[in-house]
Design an enzyme around this catalytic site. Sequence first.
Site, PDB file in Angstrom:
ATOM      1  N   TYR A  99       0.695  -1.140   0.010  1.00 21.07           N
ATOM      2  CA  TYR A  99       0.070   0.080   0.012  1.00 21.07           C
ATOM      3  C   TYR A  99       0.985   1.314  -0.246  1.00 21.07           C
ATOM      4  O   TYR A  99       0.725   2.181  -0.708  1.00 21.07           O
ATOM      5  CB  TYR A  99      -0.915  -0.037   1.232  1.00 21.07           C
ATOM      6  CG  TYR A  99      -1.877   1.056   1.260  1.00 21.07           C
ATOM      7  CD1 TYR A  99      -3.139   1.308   0.633  1.00 21.07           C
ATOM      8  CD2 TYR A  99      -1.780   2.162   2.201  1.00 21.07           C
ATOM      9  CE1 TYR A  99      -4.092   2.008   0.660  1.00 21.07           C
ATOM     10  CE2 TYR A  99      -2.668   3.129   2.071  1.00 21.07           C
ATOM     11  CZ  TYR A  99      -3.886   3.260   1.588  1.00 21.07           C
ATOM     12  OH  TYR A  99      -4.722   4.064   1.935  1.00 21.07           O
ATOM     13  N   LYS A 148       1.128   4.257  -2.767  1.00 24.95           N
ATOM     14  CA  LYS A 148       0.900   5.630  -2.725  1.00 24.95           C
ATOM     15  C   LYS A 148       1.843   6.610  -2.938  1.00 24.95           C
ATOM     16  O   LYS A 148       1.708   7.719  -3.288  1.00 24.95           O
ATOM     17  CB  LYS A 148       0.226   5.697  -1.163  1.00 24.95           C
ATOM     18  CG  LYS A 148      -1.003   5.139  -0.878  1.00 24.95           C
ATOM     19  CD  LYS A 148      -2.221   5.584  -1.951  1.00 24.95           C
ATOM     20  CE  LYS A 148      -3.611   4.974  -1.345  1.00 24.95           C
ATOM     21  NZ  LYS A 148      -4.462   5.461  -2.430  1.00 24.95           N
TER      22      LYS A 148
END
Length: 247
Positions: free
Chosen positions: A155, A159
């Site tokens: 993740y 990002k």
Amino acid sequence: MQYKGKTVLITGASRGIGKAIALAFGREGANVIVNYRKNQAEADGVVKQIESDGGHAIAIAADVSDFDACEGLVGEAEKAFGAIDILINNSGITRDQLFIRMKPEEFNDVIDVNLRGAFNMIKHVARGMLKRRDGRIITMASVVGLIGNAGQANYAASKAGVIGMTKSLAKEFGKKNVTVNAIAPGFIETDMTADLPESIRETYMSQIPLGRLGTAEDVAHAVLFLAHPNAGYISGQVIGVNGGMIG
Ligand code: NAP
């Protein structure tokens, strides 16, 4: 009615932060495209709410990790409301796991939706914006993309990836008056964070100077600010919405 006549496409707008963004634009008079992946009933509910407030919206299903599906989504959206003035790349997923146990599929799935999804959408929307010399692209990053998080290497990479893409596109698109920015929320109460154990919530809380978790509306306010004509000289930025968690 600050966005009357503007068309905004929000990916992942059936729930959570995307829903709050869709409702906020709807209240301000925009034509709203509510994208979702599988929750049709919830997406239809968002459309109904916007319409009952006097606004215009449609729901369109598409998996943002699928390049051709994104082309279909943009085509359908333009058929309904004309050119897209504002693109909000909001869809996102987590597949949390400590790195040593993380399966390649768990890494790939998160990159495919969170990073490739933003790439796919921008590919299909940017050309029109550049031609019209007008556009706003806002992508949902995360505080985790700036500082990392144990159990979220996939993740965090996705990002950090959208932040790098945002900064690069701000340099490419600036001369055509298209601004490109990212928002990095901290801990926001949505389905994504609903299942976190109480001990982790408390740890986050202890790191938030404003003393509360964020709401989807807190993030929506920042999105509407970046999309506004008054924000026309802001590009290549990452705006934190994190209660002061990091500076
Ligand atoms: P959420 O409540 O889990 O909602 C996710 C949304 O994304 C849903 O509308 C879902 O559609 C859609 N979606 C998922 N996969 C998709 C795909 N492949 N194609 C199209 N749509 C897809 O998430 P959230 O908390 O609102 O998060 C929104 C964004 O903010 C994400 O990018 C997330 O990473 C970011 N963010 C969240 C937090 C937080 O604390 N919540 C913090 C920082 C950043 P369906 O309903 O159809 O499944």
